[in-house]
Design an enzyme around this catalytic site. Structure first.
Site, PDB file in Angstrom:
ATOM      1  N   LEU A 116      72.767  55.481  66.244  1.00 32.57           N
ATOM      2  CA  LEU A 116      72.675  54.037  66.363  1.00 32.57           C
ATOM      3  C   LEU A 116      72.453  53.657  67.831  1.00 32.57           C
ATOM      4  CD1 LEU A 116      72.977  51.209  65.088  1.00 32.57           C
ATOM      5  CD2 LEU A 116      75.445  51.444  65.405  1.00 32.57           C
ATOM      6  N   TYR A 117      73.205  54.286  68.740  1.00 31.26           N
ATOM      7  CA  TYR A 117      73.080  53.996  70.167  1.00 31.26           C
ATOM      8  C   TYR A 117      73.688  55.142  70.963  1.00 31.26           C
ATOM      9  CZ  TYR A 117      78.061  52.810  70.108  1.00 31.26           C
ATOM     10  OH  TYR A 117      79.424  52.868  69.979  1.00 31.26           O
ATOM     11  N   GLY A 148      76.138  55.431  74.445  1.00 27.66           N
ATOM     12  CA  GLY A 148      76.981  54.569  75.260  1.00 27.66           C
ATOM     13  C   GLY A 148      76.573  54.544  76.730  1.00 27.66           C
ATOM     14  N   THR A 149      77.210  53.635  77.454  1.00 24.61           N
ATOM     15  CA  THR A 149      76.995  53.523  78.893  1.00 24.61           C
ATOM     16  C   THR A 149      78.252  53.969  79.654  1.00 24.61           C
ATOM     17  OG1 THR A 149      77.676  51.204  78.830  1.00 24.61           O
ATOM     18  CG2 THR A 149      75.316  51.669  78.631  1.00 24.61           C
ATOM     19  N   HIS A 161      70.619  53.932  61.163  1.00 21.93           N
ATOM     20  CA  HIS A 161      71.939  54.523  61.333  1.00 21.93           C
ATOM     21  C   HIS A 161      71.937  56.042  61.191  1.00 21.93           C
ATOM     22  CE1 HIS A 161      76.301  53.613  61.400  1.00 21.93           C
ATOM     23  NE2 HIS A 161      75.865  52.443  61.821  1.00 21.93           N
ATOM     24  N   LYS A 187      72.203  59.788  62.069  1.00 18.16           N
ATOM     25  CA  LYS A 187      72.920  60.475  63.138  1.00 18.16           C
ATOM     26  C   LYS A 187      72.795  61.976  62.943  1.00 18.16           C
ATOM     27  CE  LYS A 187      75.940  56.599  63.536  1.00 18.16           C
ATOM     28  NZ  LYS A 187      77.089  55.970  62.931  1.00 18.16           N
ATOM     29  N   ASP A 190      67.364  73.306  69.391  1.00 14.63           N
ATOM     30  CA  ASP A 190      66.584  74.455  68.942  1.00 14.63           C
ATOM     31  C   ASP A 190      66.751  74.618  67.427  1.00 14.63           C
ATOM     32  OD1 ASP A 190      65.509  74.926  71.440  1.00 14.63           O
ATOM     33  OD2 ASP A 190      66.905  76.534  71.933  1.00 14.63           O
TER      34      ASP A 190
END
Length: 185
Positions: free
Chosen positions: A21-22, A24-25, A115, A117, A122
């Protein structure tokens, strides 16, 4: 999962494909991005493709000017890396027209999100229910399963991530600028 991700990045020689989804920072996520950048610098054959949700990845953190896009932009700053590093932002066609124009950030995410994930290193596949952020890396480590040396399965997910990326906006340059797919959703 952060250690697993960083270990996978460190071991990978030909590909690192991440979809979530994203990203983080936060400091832990920044370490993952730094590991990706170092791997690109050290391994001339490595390809990196990251697919995130466009709405969530471009949303700025509360009280800050950072987002997943700004966190990942350094990967595209390396000379010649645009061929080997790709950041794709999937935008659901469910959000368009007036709805897209007038729904504010956060609210627009209620319409639809990408969504998926999965992380491919490899021939290893890490399937997870977690996003790529400190909270998930540290507090929710029970939400993943790692398939090691599963060449066919890893290749399938890498191809799927590539295909989703083909229909996504593409992060371009360290500015960062979004290049729309054709046709634009």
């Amino acid at each position: 999962a952060a250690l697993t991700s960083q270990a996978g990045i460190h071991r990978a020689q030909k590909r690192v494909y991440l979809s979530a989804l994203y990203i983080g920072t936060d400091p832990v996520s920044a370490e993952v991005v730094a590991a990706l950048r170092a791997a690109l610098e050290e391994k001339p054959e490595l390809e990196v493709h990251i697919v995130l949700d466009c709405l969530r990845a471009t949303r700025k953190d509360r009280g800050a000017a950072t987002s997943s896009v700004t966190a990942l932009a350094p990967l595209l700053e390396l000379p010649g890396e645009s061929r080997r590093a790709r950041v794709s932002l999937f935008h659901s066609p469910e959000l368009s027209g007036l709805l897209k124009r007038f729904l504010p950030q956060r609210w627009n995410e209620t319409v639809s999100l990408m969504h998926m994930k999965a992380l491919v290193f490899d021939d290893d596949l890490l399937m997870t229910g977690a996003n790529l952020s400190q909270d998930y890396f540290t507090n929710r480590q029970d939400r993943y399963v790692l398939f090691r040396r599963c060449e066919g399965l890893a290749a399938h997910f890498a191809a799927f991530i590539d295909r989703v990326g083909d229909f996504s906006y593409r992060l371009h340059g360290s500015a960062p600028e979004l290049l729309p797919p054709q046709p634009d959703p």
